[in-house]
Design a protein around this motif. Structure first.
Motif: not given
Length: 292
Positions: A109-117, A71-80, A144-148, A179-183
């Motif tokens: 995917h270097p730098g693709s995903l930011a983790l925000i607690e 799920n996380t890799l799909r999101f990092a690649r810009g997929l649903p 914009g950068r994709r964020c978890l 669209a650039n955020v998952l929770f």
């Protein structure tokens, strides 16, 4: 007269607070969300080094690893991809898996995903955080950068209305989730609320079915449910042996198992956390440094 007015204007300008800077998930791979309080502006505090375990070290949760990592890799690649809730037994690696999946996705995917607690007590400010991340995506031309956004140990007690804000931003609000955020959230409770709270709603409501549905519908907003269960002895041994092998601990298998059983008995249970605590103690006694 004009020089005097100019000096007054300059003095007032020096006294005025600097313009607020809109936080943005830039300059690091992980951040902690601090909402505005006590006169301080909201900010995303960068985390120089995330306390994460390499995903290959997480043992006994193979199915859970596969689901969340994919799920996380799909999101990092810009997929649903889906919001995810990791629920179940304590100490079985729920939060460790979130951090490990984030690290693995950024390695692929270097730098693709930011983790925000976001801390549990700040969950009511989640709409504000999502608006900031939405604005960041818009300001970047939609790229914009994709964020978890990650909340550890999420749960709600009686008279706690914060869950309604979370329901709205996850699914159902007018703006919806950017669209650039998952929770991602972890919880010891499957429905994020204590069982007695749900039962009381069933007993006191005019329409018990609707009352219960209102309470449990929050967990339905997570498209991916991943359950974690208590470890049996064979799973516990697999965890301990996997850690010992990965760290190169010089100990015979029989001795390792014997000491692991003794450790788990003194701790009153078996889990990934107990296995790692045992390995930490064992490594110290054997003079082996753990990876920093």
């Amino acid at each position: 007269m004009l020089p005097t007015l100019s000096r007054i204007a300059a003095a007032l300008e020096r006294l005025a607070p600097p313009p607020a800077v809109t936080p943005a998930p830039k300059g690091a791979d992980a951040f902690v969300w601090h909402p505005a309080q006590a006169g301080l502006p909201a900010r995303l505090a960068p985390v120089a080094r995330v306390a994460a375990v390499e995903i290959g070290l997480l043992q006994g949760v193979e199915r859970q690893k596969s689901l969340l990592l994919e799920n996380t890799l799909r999101f990092a690649r810009g997929l649903p991809a889906n919001n995810a809730m990791l629920w179940g037994a304590r100490g079985m690696g729920k939060s460790s898996l979130v951090k490990a999946a984030h690290a693995a996705a950024n390695e692929a995917h270097p730098g693709s995903l930011a983790l925000i607690e976001i801390h549990r007590e700040d969950i009511r400010t989640l709409p504000e955080l999502l608006n900031i991340l939405r604005a960041d995506a818009s300001g970047s031309g939609g790229g914009g950068r994709r964020c978890l956004v990650f909340c550890d140990d999420l749960s709600f007690e009686r008279e706690d209305a914060d869950y309604k804000a979370l329901k709205s931003v996850l699914d159902g609000g007018i703006e919806g989730r950017p669209a650039n955020v998952l929770f991602y959230a972890t919880s010891n409770r499957r429905h994020l609320m204590p069982r007695d709270m749900i039962e009381n709603e069933r007993g006191s409501a005019i329409n018990p079915g609707e009352a219960v549905e209102e309470k449990v519908s929050l967990s339905d907003r997570f498209g991916l449910w991943i359950g974690f269960h208590n470890a049996d002895q064979s799973t516990f041994f697999a965890m301990v042996e996997g850690y010992a092998q990965a760290l190169g601990l010089p100990i015979e298998p029989d001795a390792l198992r014997r000491e692991a059983v003794e450790w788990s008995v003194t701790r009153g249970g078996r889990s990934g956390r107990v296995a790692w605590q045992f390995i930490t103690d064992l490594a110290g006694r054997l003079g082996v440094a753990l990876p920093g």
